[in-house]
Design an enzyme around this catalytic site. Structure first.
Site, PDB file in Angstrom:
ATOM      1  N   CYS A 118       0.905  -1.258   0.248  1.00 14.36           N
ATOM      2  CA  CYS A 118       0.026   0.015  -0.022  1.00 14.36           C
ATOM      3  C   CYS A 118       0.818   1.320   0.055  1.00 14.36           C
ATOM      4  O   CYS A 118       0.297   2.357  -0.206  1.00 14.36           O
ATOM      5  CB  CYS A 118      -0.923   0.136   1.482  1.00 14.36           C
ATOM      6  SG  CYS A 118      -1.888  -1.267   1.519  1.00 14.36           S
ATOM      7  N   ASN A 147      -9.960  -0.071   0.086  1.00 15.75           N
ATOM      8  CA  ASN A 147      -8.702  -0.029   0.030  1.00 15.75           C
ATOM      9  C   ASN A 147      -7.991  -0.413  -1.000  1.00 15.75           C
ATOM     10  O   ASN A 147      -8.275  -1.698  -1.391  1.00 15.75           O
ATOM     11  CB  ASN A 147      -8.277  -0.825   1.261  1.00 15.75           C
ATOM     12  CG  ASN A 147      -6.664  -0.843   1.395  1.00 15.75           C
ATOM     13  OD1 ASN A 147      -5.830  -0.460   0.474  1.00 15.75           O
ATOM     14  ND2 ASN A 147      -6.134  -1.473   2.513  1.00 15.75           N
ATOM     15  N   HIS A 165      -3.277   7.154   2.969  1.00 14.20           N
ATOM     16  CA  HIS A 165      -3.756   6.023   2.360  1.00 14.20           C
ATOM     17  C   HIS A 165      -5.183   5.539   2.908  1.00 14.20           C
ATOM     18  O   HIS A 165      -5.382   5.889   3.934  1.00 14.20           O
ATOM     19  CB  HIS A 165      -2.780   4.737   2.920  1.00 14.20           C
ATOM     20  CG  HIS A 165      -3.269   3.410   2.274  1.00 14.20           C
ATOM     21  ND1 HIS A 165      -3.675   3.273   1.182  1.00 14.20           N
ATOM     22  CD2 HIS A 165      -3.184   2.105   2.897  1.00 14.20           C
ATOM     23  CE1 HIS A 165      -4.312   1.655   0.966  1.00 14.20           C
ATOM     24  NE2 HIS A 165      -3.931   1.329   2.288  1.00 14.20           N
TER      25      HIS A 165
HETATM   26  O1  UT7 Z   1      -3.768  -1.385   3.666  1.00 10.43           O
HETATM   27  C1  UT7 Z   1      -2.886  -1.237   4.644  1.00 10.43           C
HETATM   28  C2  UT7 Z   1      -3.186  -2.208   5.706  1.00 10.43           C
HETATM   29  N1  UT7 Z   1      -4.450  -2.648   6.291  1.00 10.43           N
HETATM   30  C3  UT7 Z   1      -4.913  -1.863   7.057  1.00 10.43           C
HETATM   31  O2  UT7 Z   1      -4.554  -1.062   7.521  1.00 10.43           O
HETATM   32  C4  UT7 Z   1      -6.279  -2.524   7.767  1.00 10.43           C
HETATM   33  C5  UT7 Z   1      -6.050  -2.435   9.158  1.00 10.43           C
HETATM   34  N2  UT7 Z   1      -7.024  -2.995   9.924  1.00 10.43           N
HETATM   35  C6  UT7 Z   1      -8.508  -2.642   9.914  1.00 10.43           C
HETATM   36  O3  UT7 Z   1      -8.665  -1.755   9.444  1.00 10.43           O
HETATM   37  C7  UT7 Z   1      -9.443  -3.253  10.991  1.00 10.43           C
HETATM   38  O4  UT7 Z   1      -8.603  -3.896  11.946  1.00 10.43           O
HETATM   39  C8  UT7 Z   1     -10.514  -4.140  10.293  1.00 10.43           C
HETATM   40  C9  UT7 Z   1     -11.686  -3.265   9.932  1.00 10.43           C
HETATM   41  C10 UT7 Z   1     -10.033  -4.928   9.555  1.00 10.43           C
HETATM   42  C11 UT7 Z   1     -11.329  -4.540  11.456  1.00 10.43           C
HETATM   43  O5  UT7 Z   1     -11.958  -3.825  12.399  1.00 10.43           O
HETATM   44  P1  UT7 Z   1     -11.496  -4.047  14.056  1.00 10.43           P
HETATM   45  O6  UT7 Z   1     -12.184  -2.926  14.682  1.00 10.43           O
HETATM   46  O7  UT7 Z   1     -10.081  -4.044  14.110  1.00 10.43           O
HETATM   47  O8  UT7 Z   1     -12.364  -5.408  14.439  1.00 10.43           O
HETATM   48  P2  UT7 Z   1     -11.822  -6.807  14.837  1.00 10.43           P
HETATM   49  O9  UT7 Z   1     -10.756  -7.339  13.890  1.00 10.43           O
HETATM   50  O10 UT7 Z   1     -11.182  -6.655  16.165  1.00 10.43           O
HETATM   51  O11 UT7 Z   1     -13.030  -7.656  14.977  1.00 10.43           O
HETATM   52  C12 UT7 Z   1     -14.207  -7.293  15.685  1.00 10.43           C
HETATM   53  C13 UT7 Z   1     -15.403  -8.209  15.787  1.00 10.43           C
HETATM   54  C14 UT7 Z   1     -14.758  -9.487  15.680  1.00 10.43           C
HETATM   55  O12 UT7 Z   1     -15.972 -10.353  16.229  1.00 10.43           O
HETATM   56  P3  UT7 Z   1     -15.692 -10.855  17.976  1.00 10.43           P
HETATM   57  O13 UT7 Z   1     -14.429 -11.681  18.246  1.00 10.43           O
HETATM   58  O14 UT7 Z   1     -15.509  -9.554  18.734  1.00 10.43           O
HETATM   59  O15 UT7 Z   1     -17.020 -11.580  18.218  1.00 10.43           O
HETATM   60  C15 UT7 Z   1     -14.908 -10.136  14.089  1.00 10.43           C
HETATM   61  O16 UT7 Z   1     -14.952 -11.310  14.025  1.00 10.43           O
HETATM   62  O17 UT7 Z   1     -15.689  -8.181  14.474  1.00 10.43           O
HETATM   63  C16 UT7 Z   1     -16.022  -9.369  13.582  1.00 10.43           C
HETATM   64  N3  UT7 Z   1     -15.803  -9.134  12.290  1.00 10.43           N
HETATM   65  C17 UT7 Z   1     -17.056  -8.935  11.546  1.00 10.43           C
HETATM   66  N4  UT7 Z   1     -18.481  -8.697  11.811  1.00 10.43           N
HETATM   67  C18 UT7 Z   1     -19.083  -8.350  10.903  1.00 10.43           C
HETATM   68  C19 UT7 Z   1     -14.873  -9.005  11.754  1.00 10.43           C
HETATM   69  N5  UT7 Z   1     -15.065  -8.894  10.325  1.00 10.43           N
HETATM   70  C20 UT7 Z   1     -16.428  -8.719  10.254  1.00 10.43           C
HETATM   71  C21 UT7 Z   1     -17.355  -8.160   9.094  1.00 10.43           C
HETATM   72  N6  UT7 Z   1     -18.779  -8.225   9.579  1.00 10.43           N
HETATM   73  N7  UT7 Z   1     -17.210  -8.001   7.941  1.00 10.43           N
END
Ligand code: UT7
Length: 328
Positions: free
Chosen positions: A115, A285, A255
């Protein structure tokens, strides 16, 4: 005394494929909701290819950038395509683009910094220009991330989109264009965001396909935390190299991975939201294409004007990060 040379962006182009995948569409594919995606990422829709290749998108973006700069393919000295999703492992996508543009005298290579690739590319192009090695450079940030997206993995498939952005860089003796670039990397985080198979470490086998190892894997939450810190730091370092501070910034182009990362990085820089360009809601993204397309749209909508101090900052797999200060 001869004035210093600067690399100025003289042409801009972009291309996203027409097909749009909305959050409502994704609700039918995996266990997710528009509410979750919007709140956690800010993304509403993304564009996906339907048969188009990375070189197809790149050529369209490049033609627009060439026209914008008043140049033809044969005027180009160098073509750089920053991508993690080339048409093929080799030849480089830049060679495929060269053929379509008729850019016979251009040297070509692809650049891999995920990225952050567009900012790495700006740095490389800048060096070739200020060393007077090349005059007319085409830099493309392009991705077909849908080709490495696991459409069964809700934690990643909602995040990404396809597209390409292109810029032409030319030398100028006016103090405008790229003022400073800061690049960084930390391979200790290599496991956080990767496509495990398909390279020479794990070549394609029936097993790697069955194990879905050719798709992107990300430790999202941990990546998020490093991204906020690294994007803020990269912007600050680039500003410091330029002898400027946050107060001088007219437009921050971060980004476009996640609205929360963008807002947190802007806060670290002490920048009001009206100075931050955001289009993540439309495209998701697009990795190295995100910065290129965001720059294009920020200029075309008038948020970046003649004389504006623009700061670009990005973060990606590797981990890599980078910042760039441009006087428009
Ligand atoms: O491009 C450069 C590199 N990439 C990035 O910069 C991306 C960096 N990361 C992020 O943007 C975020 O971490 C995400 C958007 C990917 C995830 O957001 P988060 O607030 O970090 O969520 P999380 O991974 O901690 O997940 C929270 C909950 C989980 O459920 P439990 O374990 O709390 O029950 C996940 O299973 O959300 C769940 N979850 C979803 N729920 C509904 C994960 N993906 C989804 C989804 N829909 N698509």
């Amino acid at each position: 005394m001869t004035k210093n040379l600067f690399a100025q962006i003289t042409g801009l182009g972009m291309c996203v494929p027409p097909k749009i995948l909305t959050n409502a569409d994704l609700e039918k594919m995996v266990d997710t909701s528009d509410e979750w995606i919007t709140q956690r990422t800010g993304i509403k829709e993304r564009h996906l290819v339907e048969g188009e290749t990375l070189s197809d998108l790149s050529v369209i973006a490049a033609r627009e950038a060439l026209q914008d700069a008043g140049l033809k393919g044969e005027d180009l000295d160098l073509i750089i395509v920053s991508t993690t999703t080339p048409d093929m492992q080799f030849p480089s996508t830049s060679c495929l683009v060269q053929k379509e543009l008729g850019a016979k005298k251009a040297a070509c290579f692809d650049l891999a910094a995920a990225c952050t690739g567009f900012i790495y590319g700006l740095s490389v192009a800048n060096q070739f220009i200020i060393s007077e090695t090349y005059k007319n450079i085409l830099l493309i940030g392009g991705e077909v991330l849908s080709s490495i997206t696991d459409w069964q993995d809700r934690s990643t498939c909602v995040l990404f989109g396809d597209g390409a952005g292109a810029v032409i860089l030319e030398p100028t003796r006016e103090e405008k264009g790229i003022i400073s670039v800061y690049l960084a990397a930390d391979g200790n985080f290599a496991d956080f965001l990767k496509v495990p198979a398909g390279g020479s470490r794990q070549p394609a086998t029936i097993k790697t396909v069955q194990q879905r190892l050719h798709f992107l894997k990300m430790r999202g939450n941990e990546t998020f935390k490093v991204a906020v810190r690294a994007m803020g730091e990269a912007a600050k370092e680039a500003l410091s190299l330029a002898g400027l501070s946050s107060k001088d910034v007219d437009c921050l182009i971060p980004h476009q991975a996640n609205i929360r990362i963008i807002k947190a990085a802007a806060k670290r820089l002490g920048l009001d939201e009206d100075k931050v360009f955001i289009n993540v809601e439309k495209y998701g993204n697009m990795s190295s294409a995100s910065s290129a397309v965001a720059l294009y749209e920020a200029v075309k909508c008038g948020k970046v004007k003649q004389g504006s101090i623009v700061v670009m900052t990005a973060f990606g797999s590797g981990f890599t990060s980078g910042g760039c200060v441009i006087r428009w």
